[in-house]
Design a protein around this motif. Sequence first.
Motif, mmCIF file in Angstrom:
data_model
loop_
_atom_site.group_PDB
_atom_site.id
_atom_site.type_symbol
_atom_site.label_atom_id
_atom_site.label_comp_id
_atom_site.label_asym_id
_atom_site.label_seq_id
_atom_site.Cartn_x
_atom_site.Cartn_y
_atom_site.Cartn_z
ATOM 1 N N LEU A 85 41.338 38.551 52.238
ATOM 2 C CA LEU A 85 41.682 39.611 51.290
ATOM 3 C C LEU A 85 40.762 39.571 50.072
ATOM 4 O O LEU A 85 40.337 40.620 49.568
ATOM 5 C CB LEU A 85 43.149 39.485 50.871
ATOM 6 C CG LEU A 85 44.171 39.802 51.966
ATOM 7 C CD1 LEU A 85 45.571 39.399 51.526
ATOM 8 C CD2 LEU A 85 44.139 41.281 52.333
ATOM 9 N N MET A 86 40.427 38.382 49.609
ATOM 10 C CA MET A 86 39.493 38.272 48.486
ATOM 11 C C MET A 86 38.120 38.814 48.869
ATOM 12 O O MET A 86 37.457 39.482 48.062
ATOM 13 C CB MET A 86 39.394 36.826 48.021
ATOM 14 C CG MET A 86 40.580 36.367 47.190
ATOM 15 S SD MET A 86 40.329 34.750 46.421
ATOM 16 C CE MET A 86 40.668 33.667 47.799
ATOM 17 N N ASP A 87 37.690 38.541 50.095
ATOM 18 C CA ASP A 87 36.397 39.073 50.549
ATOM 19 C C ASP A 87 36.388 40.600 50.494
ATOM 20 O O ASP A 87 35.411 41.217 50.039
ATOM 21 C CB ASP A 87 36.109 38.609 51.976
ATOM 22 C CG ASP A 87 35.768 37.127 52.064
ATOM 23 O OD1 ASP A 87 35.414 36.540 51.019
ATOM 24 O OD2 ASP A 87 35.865 36.564 53.171
ATOM 25 N N LEU A 88 37.467 41.221 50.972
ATOM 26 C CA LEU A 88 37.543 42.680 50.946
ATOM 27 C C LEU A 88 37.543 43.217 49.519
ATOM 28 O O LEU A 88 36.894 44.227 49.219
ATOM 29 C CB LEU A 88 38.800 43.160 51.678
ATOM 30 C CG LEU A 88 38.764 43.199 53.202
ATOM 31 C CD1 LEU A 88 40.080 43.772 53.737
ATOM 32 C CD2 LEU A 88 37.595 44.030 53.710
ATOM 33 N N LEU A 89 38.284 42.551 48.632
ATOM 34 C CA LEU A 89 38.339 43.003 47.240
ATOM 35 C C LEU A 89 36.965 42.951 46.585
ATOM 36 O O LEU A 89 36.603 43.836 45.809
ATOM 37 C CB LEU A 89 39.329 42.147 46.452
ATOM 38 C CG LEU A 89 40.811 42.416 46.702
ATOM 39 C CD1 LEU A 89 41.665 41.350 46.019
ATOM 40 C CD2 LEU A 89 41.217 43.802 46.204
ATOM 41 N N THR A 90 36.189 41.924 46.894
ATOM 42 C CA THR A 90 34.853 41.838 46.290
ATOM 43 C C THR A 90 33.934 42.918 46.841
ATOM 44 O O THR A 90 33.095 43.462 46.116
ATOM 45 C CB THR A 90 34.221 40.454 46.530
ATOM 46 O OG1 THR A 90 34.069 40.228 47.931
ATOM 47 C CG2 THR A 90 35.063 39.350 45.929
ATOM 48 N N LEU A 91 34.096 43.267 48.115
ATOM 49 C CA LEU A 91 33.228 44.269 48.728
ATOM 50 C C LEU A 91 33.559 45.677 48.266
ATOM 51 O O LEU A 91 32.678 46.465 47.909
ATOM 52 C CB LEU A 91 33.318 44.182 50.253
ATOM 53 C CG LEU A 91 32.575 43.002 50.888
ATOM 54 C CD1 LEU A 91 32.966 42.858 52.348
ATOM 55 C CD2 LEU A 91 31.061 43.201 50.756
ATOM 56 N N GLU A 92 34.845 46.041 48.271
ATOM 57 C CA GLU A 92 35.169 47.433 47.933
ATOM 58 C C GLU A 92 35.366 47.641 46.433
ATOM 59 O O GLU A 92 35.241 48.769 45.953
ATOM 60 C CB GLU A 92 36.407 47.898 48.697
ATOM 61 C CG GLU A 92 37.721 47.267 48.277
ATOM 62 C CD GLU A 92 38.913 47.880 49.016
ATOM 63 O OE1 GLU A 92 38.769 48.967 49.593
ATOM 64 O OE2 GLU A 92 39.989 47.253 49.005
ATOM 65 N N GLY A 93 35.667 46.582 45.698
ATOM 66 C CA GLY A 93 35.892 46.727 44.265
ATOM 67 C C GLY A 93 34.787 46.167 43.406
ATOM 68 O O GLY A 93 34.743 46.435 42.205
ATOM 69 N N ARG A 97 34.607 36.800 42.519
ATOM 70 C CA ARG A 97 35.636 36.115 43.300
ATOM 71 C C ARG A 97 36.760 35.586 42.429
ATOM 72 O O ARG A 97 37.912 35.526 42.864
ATOM 73 C CB ARG A 97 35.012 34.992 44.123
ATOM 74 C CG ARG A 97 34.140 35.513 45.265
ATOM 75 C CD ARG A 97 33.872 34.437 46.301
ATOM 76 N NE ARG A 97 35.073 34.072 47.050
ATOM 77 C CZ ARG A 97 35.543 34.740 48.105
ATOM 78 N NH1 ARG A 97 34.952 35.860 48.510
ATOM 79 N NH2 ARG A 97 36.607 34.319 48.737
ATOM 80 N N SER A 98 36.455 35.228 41.188
ATOM 81 C CA SER A 98 37.523 34.750 40.308
ATOM 82 C C SER A 98 38.531 35.847 40.004
ATOM 83 O O SER A 98 39.737 35.602 39.922
ATOM 84 C CB SER A 98 36.926 34.218 38.999
ATOM 85 O OG SER A 98 36.208 35.241 38.313
ATOM 86 N N VAL A 99 38.047 37.079 39.859
ATOM 87 C CA VAL A 99 38.955 38.203 39.582
ATOM 88 C C VAL A 99 39.708 38.589 40.854
ATOM 89 O O VAL A 99 40.898 38.923 40.805
ATOM 90 C CB VAL A 99 38.170 39.403 39.018
ATOM 91 C CG1 VAL A 99 39.112 40.568 38.724
ATOM 92 C CG2 VAL A 99 37.428 38.993 37.749
ATOM 93 N N ALA A 100 39.034 38.536 42.006
ATOM 94 C CA ALA A 100 39.716 38.797 43.277
ATOM 95 C C ALA A 100 40.803 37.754 43.517
ATOM 96 O O ALA A 100 41.903 38.085 43.980
ATOM 97 C CB ALA A 100 38.704 38.788 44.425
ATOM 98 N N ALA A 101 40.511 36.498 43.205
ATOM 99 C CA ALA A 101 41.518 35.436 43.356
ATOM 100 C C ALA A 101 42.702 35.682 42.425
ATOM 101 O O ALA A 101 43.860 35.470 42.804
ATOM 102 C CB ALA A 101 40.892 34.075 43.073
#
Length: 479
Positions: A85-93, A97-101
Amino acid sequence: MKISWTSFHNVINGAIRGPEQIAYGLNPVTSEKLWPVPIASSKDLDRAVAAAKEAFPAWANTSLEERKDMIMTYEARVRAAQGELMDLLTLEGGKPRSVAAFEVDFVLRWFKYHLTLALDEEKVELQDRTLETRYTPLGVVAAICPWNFPLVLTIGKVLPALLTGCCVIVKPSPFTPYTTLKIVEMALDIFPPGVFQGLNGDDSLGPAMVTHPDIAKISFTGSVPTGMKIMEQSGSTLKRITLELGGNDAAIILPDVDISKVAKQIVSSALLNAGQMCVATKRVYIHTSIYERFVAAAVDAMQEVVAGHPDSREATIGPIQNKPQYDRVIALLEDCKTHGYTLRAGKQIAENLEGGLFVQPTLVDNPPDSSRVVVEEAFGPIFPTLKWTDTEELLARVNATETGLGASVWSCNVESASAIARRLEVGSVWINMIETPIPDAYFSGHKRSGIGGEWGRHGWRAYCNAQVIHTMKSKGSRL
């Protein structure tokens, strides 16, 4: 359940559905296309609503304990997929990674809190009768979700809907469809068919949901203009609505603060997620006696904020998520330059990323109250600092907005801060802390920042009708 992280589908009536039409999200770091996503048709919406309507009676009569058991199973699956889920958040948003986490951690916090809730009934004894107030689920709910925090703000709608016995259809933002569609697909074999569905669509899907006669409620997070349209259009079917809309949140700095410490926190509050946060600090009112020192400390703190690639060790914020929002932020900056306002810039972008929607963090030093950067919500890494001296004048200035979502007040004297907080025309005030909604607290907006609210001990009631049962007390005689 085996999950593919490179294919994305609508979920209708317990099954994934292939698209007749497709669209593509864009990576805001590179402006490159991501994976194809389906565009739901009007027939897809009708099928999903019909399935939800059919599933609703049985789901509404499922015990709270059974519903919580399914939600716990769902939580375990989400917890196991944190990395993906963090990987997807970094790609589309474009989030570091710290903010995705941070976002994924908040999703798990939303699960934990809602699993503790008891959907209490109320009983009152009067002289002649007993009053029982119970709460019954509304029916089919449409959750229309935003792009800035797609995971946590989707789950923040889904969990109370499912908990109360509603069936929910999620519509992601077309700018960030991937994590939202995947979070729905992950629940595919956990809940009964029709209970939890997801539809990605184009600009026609949201209005179709709002006017659909068999959808009982709209829960929407997004802009004020869109919220106003939803309120107008939902009147034709008298839908229940919850609207969490824009804000122009003020931070008020009293003269007794620890300048260095508070300046760092204000910068963090203004620039978290590149300022793309509904309760980001968007106006900073600093007492005249400490203004210059505070601004200098804030500019120093901004040197630690670096916009860059999500995988960069140096980057702390990412790009603006989409081109329309990027254009709005750039227009605000250009307006500041045109009017000759003093701009204090943060550190330069970490890498040379051509094509990315990056904006250098910028502080606008004491522009007029009438300037666009003060009046408008930037929703980007740009914020004004403003001087104040008199408390009454300060309150008039801070409250002179059409919106009222959140605010913060900073002082070593909590009583002084609280006295100011109670006079602010906003839904939430944070004293000596960064503005961060939590599932434990009711969240709502005043004025044009919204209608109704969610979360907290009573937020689930937004997904229910109240029913009062009057029972006459026996007086020893038959009717």
